[in-house]
Design an enzyme around this catalytic site. Structure first.
Site, PDB file in Angstrom:
ATOM      1  N   LYS A 188       0.896  -1.293   0.008  1.00 54.05           N
ATOM      2  CA  LYS A 188       0.012  -0.067  -0.098  1.00 54.05           C
ATOM      3  C   LYS A 188       1.075   1.254   0.161  1.00 54.05           C
ATOM      4  O   LYS A 188       1.557   1.801   0.992  1.00 54.05           O
ATOM      5  CB  LYS A 188      -0.915   0.001   1.104  1.00 54.05           C
ATOM      6  CG  LYS A 188      -2.288   0.771   1.063  1.00 54.05           C
ATOM      7  CD  LYS A 188      -2.189   2.174   0.581  1.00 54.05           C
ATOM      8  CE  LYS A 188      -1.931   2.905   1.901  1.00 54.05           C
ATOM      9  NZ  LYS A 188      -1.769   4.300   1.205  1.00 54.05           N
ATOM     10  N   GLU A 263       9.115   1.740  11.253  1.00 52.52           N
ATOM     11  CA  GLU A 263      10.168   2.669  11.021  1.00 52.52           C
ATOM     12  C   GLU A 263       9.573   4.211  10.991  1.00 52.52           C
ATOM     13  O   GLU A 263       8.873   4.622  10.152  1.00 52.52           O
ATOM     14  CB  GLU A 263      10.791   2.570   9.552  1.00 52.52           C
ATOM     15  CG  GLU A 263      11.369   1.131   9.509  1.00 52.52           C
ATOM     16  CD  GLU A 263      12.671   1.016  10.551  1.00 52.52           C
ATOM     17  OE1 GLU A 263      13.200   1.997  10.905  1.00 52.52           O
ATOM     18  OE2 GLU A 263      13.257  -0.307  10.223  1.00 52.52           O
ATOM     19  N   CYS A 297      13.833  10.993   6.770  1.00 49.82           N
ATOM     20  CA  CYS A 297      13.526  10.706   8.155  1.00 49.82           C
ATOM     21  C   CYS A 297      14.568  10.891   9.046  1.00 49.82           C
ATOM     22  O   CYS A 297      14.679  11.151  10.265  1.00 49.82           O
ATOM     23  CB  CYS A 297      12.962   9.289   8.336  1.00 49.82           C
ATOM     24  SG  CYS A 297      14.140   7.945   7.536  1.00 49.82           S
ATOM     25  N   GLU A 395       8.917  17.072  14.654  1.00 51.51           N
ATOM     26  CA  GLU A 395       9.452  16.644  13.253  1.00 51.51           C
ATOM     27  C   GLU A 395       8.638  17.593  12.318  1.00 51.51           C
ATOM     28  O   GLU A 395       7.462  17.673  11.876  1.00 51.51           O
ATOM     29  CB  GLU A 395       9.023  15.449  13.161  1.00 51.51           C
ATOM     30  CG  GLU A 395       9.820  14.923  11.503  1.00 51.51           C
ATOM     31  CD  GLU A 395       9.522  13.490  11.304  1.00 51.51           C
ATOM     32  OE1 GLU A 395       8.469  13.159  11.324  1.00 51.51           O
ATOM     33  OE2 GLU A 395      10.595  12.894  10.834  1.00 51.51           O
TER      34      GLU A 395
END
Ligand code: NAD
Length: 503
Positions: A188, A263, A297, A395
């Site tokens: 997906k 993750e 990331c 973030e």
């Protein structure tokens, strides 16, 4: 140069709409619904994407389940790995075509997507080699009585859920170990970056894998993604994305006891001591936050500079940052392109406003006027920041770096760890003992000393704290993608209690 860009644009202008890939066929969603895919450079519609939901996920999972128990499951490992090598070769052959597709769909500069596509081929080749060399069990001898040994078996249908920030590379980083170890896959992809997932399906189709081994269902997280997580015939979910999504997936997978690898996000520190190689630290720091448009990331989004070189380092940033080339992602010279989507652009802009409201000073590069239609945020750094400000804790996932000062080792380790995240860290010093001490003191899954984020595919990749759960990469991926089974074998007639025998 310009003509190359034009050719690339032409290639993009007649992109066909994107279907699902299920059981070896490209098909529309069962509902017939589609959604728009937008070019981040122009904010125009590129094409329409089939909007899969629970019904399509079910058909894909059943196809993958049948393939696992059918032809794919029966293959010899060497036969299976031939397919994996073939996928790697086909990706390599199409780098020049896939990279522009990725750049157009995501806004990532072409010079960077070319490397990402090459790395994607490497993901397949690497895991084919790993499986043939390292997918081995252990044997435990118990004198002359027993030998117990372990084997690693594929688990079944792997559900892979990926984000938009480095789509092709991250998808293949999961698909390669999942398939090489013998599982089947339902992918997906991120809804804002669907194009190259479909190109990958075409490549896998060309590699003639048995039907149902690899499937792609496009659609939204709350529908397609959530149905994949809930499906009882999906044995594991490998997820990369935001921390809050990861936590929801872990909760939603609990009813069907899903094995989940997560993750997640990061707010990684880069620590520059006054004895560091100044120029190399500056290069690494600039690349680490502004490459991938800051949508990375492992980006070093918090810079800590030792006070004795603070002014000098900040001056160097002020000089360097306006020179970063912001522009068309299809231009070979571009270093920073537009952000993936207007929604994400607005979010990053909000953080820059918040930084001002929190009392930070903002330094930004320029976006050339002709690029007004794109989601451009120029490379930006923030001064007068303290570590408890939201811009130093949350973030931002854009080209924005918070800059702070520190005096000594103890203080900087405390500051570096004062965040909920723990994905990556970078330490710059020429004192070898201090380098190791500080690296080991940083609470994160990965730390680089005197290095930018260079990847070695053999090492464990993953984060601690709110940055993730589990490790992928190298042989560590085997713990996730295979079931370890132990076989106990008696070598002689050991004692067995004889219940009921005396009577
Ligand atoms: P996201 O969490 O919004 O979406 C990721 C994927 O999850 C998408 O495919 C989405 O459709 C799907 N999803 C959303 N809700 C879901 C649900 N309830 N159930 C199942 N699936 C669902 O993340 P994003 O915005 O696409 O990506 C950016 C994030 O990814 C950042 O936080 C970044 O740090 C993180 N990231 C982490 C790594 C890493 O290796 N640690 C690598 C790349 C990106």
């Amino acid at each position: 140069m310009k003509s190359q860009q034009k050719d690339r644009r032409k290639q993009m202008s007649n992109l066909k709409d994107i279907q699902l890939y299920i059981n070896g066929e490209f098909i529309d969603a069962a509902s017939g619904k589609t959604f728009e895919n937008i070019n981040p450079f122009t904010n125009e519609v590129i094409n329409y994407i089939a909007e899969g939901d629970a019904a399509d996920i079910h058909v894909a999972v059943e196809a993958a389940h049948r393939a696992f128990h059918g032809e794919w499951g029966q293959l010899k490992v060497s036969e299976r790995l031939k397919y994996i090598y073939k996928i790697a070769d086909l990706i390599d052959e199409h780098i020049e075509e896939i990279a522009p597709l990725e750049s157009m769909d995501t806004g990532l500069p072409i010079s960077q997507t070319k490397n990402m596509v090459a790395r994607s081929a490497q993901n397949f080749r690497f895991y084919a080699e790993m499986v043939s060399n390292r997918l081995v069990g252990e044997a435990y001898q118990v004198d002359d009585e027993f030998i117990n040994y372990t084997i690693h078996k594929p688990i079944g249908v792997a559900g892979l859920i990926t984000p938009w920030n480095a789509p092709f590379m991250l998808e293949t980083w999961k698909i390669a170990p999942a398939l090489a170890t013998g599982n089947t896959v339902v992918l997906k992809p991120g809804e804002w970056s669907p194009v190259t997932a479909n190109r990958l399906a075409e490549i896998i189709d060309k590699a003639e894998l048995p039907k149902g081994v690899f499937n792609v269902v496009h659609g939204f997280g709350e529908t397609a993604g959530a149905s994949l997580v809930a499906h009882p015939n999906v044995q594991l979910i490998s997820f990369t994305g935001e921390t809050t999504t990861g936590s929801e997936i872990i909760k939603n997978g609990a009813d069907t006891l899903k094995r989940v690898s997560a993750e997640l996000g990061g707010k990684s520190p880069i620590i520059v001591f006054d004895d560091a190689d100044f120029d190399r630290a500056l290069d690494a720091c600039t690349w680490g936050i502004f490459s991938f448009n800051g949508e990375r990331c492992t980006a070093n989004s918090r810079l800590f500079v030792q006070e004795s070189i603070y002014e000098q380092f900040v001056d160097a940033l002020k000089e360097r940052i306006p020179k970063i080339i912001v522009g068309d992602p299809l231009n070979n010279e571009t270093e920073v392109g537009p952000l993936i989507h207007i929604e994400h652009f607005n979010n990053v802009k909000k953080y820059i406003q918040l930084a001002k409201d929190e009392g930070a000073e903002i330094y930004s590069g320029e976006v050339p006027k002709e690029f007004g239609k794109g989601n451009f945020v120029p490379p930006t750094f923030l001064l007068n920041v303290t570590n408890e400000m939201r811009v130093a804790q949350e973030e931002i996932f854009g080209p924005v770096m918070a800059v702070m000062k520190f005096t000594d080792e103890k203080e900087v380790i405390r500051l570096a760890n004062d965040t909920k995240y723990g994905l990556a860290g970078y330490v710059w010093t020429n004192d070898i003992k201090r380098g190791h001490r500080v690296a080991q003191g940083v609470d994160s899954g990965m730390v680089w000393i005197n290095s930018q984020n260079v990847r070695d595919l053999r090492i464990p990749f993953g984060g601690s704290k709110y940055s993730g759960m589990g490790r992928e990469g190298g042989h560590y991926a085997f713990n996730f993608y295979t079931e370890t089974q132990v076989i106990h074998v008696a070598l002689s007639d050991h004692h067995i209690p004889q219940f009921g025998k005396k009577n």
